[in-house]
Enzyme design. Structure first.
Site, mmCIF file in Angstrom:
data_model
loop_
_atom_site.group_PDB
_atom_site.id
_atom_site.type_symbol
_atom_site.label_atom_id
_atom_site.label_comp_id
_atom_site.label_asym_id
_atom_site.label_seq_id
_atom_site.Cartn_x
_atom_site.Cartn_y
_atom_site.Cartn_z
ATOM 1 N N HIS A 118 20.822 7.871 -19.818
ATOM 2 C CA HIS A 118 21.719 7.016 -18.768
ATOM 3 C C HIS A 118 21.436 8.058 -17.673
ATOM 4 O O HIS A 118 20.146 8.873 -17.245
ATOM 5 C CB HIS A 118 23.221 7.865 -18.417
ATOM 6 C CG HIS A 118 24.112 7.477 -19.859
ATOM 7 N ND1 HIS A 118 24.822 5.766 -20.118
ATOM 8 C CD2 HIS A 118 24.488 7.549 -21.281
ATOM 9 C CE1 HIS A 118 25.087 5.993 -21.016
ATOM 10 N NE2 HIS A 118 25.316 6.601 -22.105
ATOM 11 N N THR A 169 10.257 14.432 -28.186
ATOM 12 C CA THR A 169 10.073 14.857 -27.328
ATOM 13 C C THR A 169 8.967 13.995 -25.930
ATOM 14 O O THR A 169 8.972 13.457 -24.752
ATOM 15 C CB THR A 169 11.152 15.803 -25.842
ATOM 16 O OG1 THR A 169 10.292 16.586 -26.111
ATOM 17 C CG2 THR A 169 12.429 15.644 -27.006
ATOM 18 N N LYS A 170 8.062 13.955 -26.576
ATOM 19 C CA LYS A 170 6.631 14.050 -26.305
ATOM 20 C C LYS A 170 5.530 13.377 -27.244
ATOM 21 O O LYS A 170 6.037 13.750 -28.752
ATOM 22 C CB LYS A 170 5.916 15.065 -25.772
ATOM 23 C CG LYS A 170 5.336 16.281 -26.922
ATOM 24 C CD LYS A 170 5.255 16.946 -25.664
ATOM 25 C CE LYS A 170 5.100 18.622 -26.110
ATOM 26 N NZ LYS A 170 5.318 19.826 -25.637
#
Length: 190
Positions: A118, A169-170
């Protein structure tokens, strides 16, 4: 005698009824644009836009997988699962852009894949804002343990292992072992 009846009943259910239901599901979803490859059993799943999903040959899927293309109708596919892939019970694919899972990968129960966020601007409520969307790419021969979360834009290279409960996340280079929140390298495959 009761054990024999139970055994016969189990064989009839497991071999014939489940295969018939899988065949019927494949036909139903095929009419809606979904492709399911040869020798892939299709259990009871949830799906928003069937034409967005392609599942390759010889895949093994468990109950309760949720293929959610999060958006309005558009040309597909956006959820691409290649050949010889295992996907455990309760996995969720929450996709707006694209996810590709390579051949021979193992996705344990409860894994989640989310390729969008978002917005965070103060100008309007967050639930009304569109955030960034980036595809998720999972290489060949990857093993994700139970309840792994893979976030937007992540590329997991060939031969990677991600420990249970990790949040990725990576990007992860080939043949590494990662764990933790957020996930970090803990070892190398030999």
């Amino acid at each position: 005698m009761a054990k024999l009846v139970q055994k016969v009943f189990f064989i009839l259910i497991s071999r014939y009824l489940y295969n018939f239901l899988s065949w019927f599901r494949k036909l139903w979803y095929h009419m809606q644009g979904m492709y399911v490859g040869h020798n892939t059993y299709l259990p009871s799943i949830k799906i928003t836009w069937p034409h967005q999903v392609v599942i390759g040959d010889n895949c093994s899927l468990e109950q309760g997988i949720y293929f959610k293309f999060d958006g309005i109708w558009k040309q597909g596919p956006s959820i691409i699962i290649k050949n010889n892939v295992f996907i455990g019970a309760g996995c969720e694919f929450n996709i707006r852009k694209e996810i590709v899972i390579g051949d021979n990968s193992l996705i344990a129960s409860g894994c989640k894949f989310i390729d969008h966020d978002h917005g965070t601007s103060l100008s309007s409520p967050m639930h009304k804002q569109q955030g960034p969307e980036k595809a998720i790419l999972i290489g060949n021969d990857v093993w994700l343990g139970c309840n792994v979360v893979v976030l937007k834009g992540v590329e997991i290279a060939d031969g990677v292992i991600v420990a249970a409960g990790a949040v990725v996340t990576k990007d992860i280079p080939p043949y590494e072992i990662w764990a933790g929140i957020p996930a970090k390298k803990i070892s190398q495959r030999n």
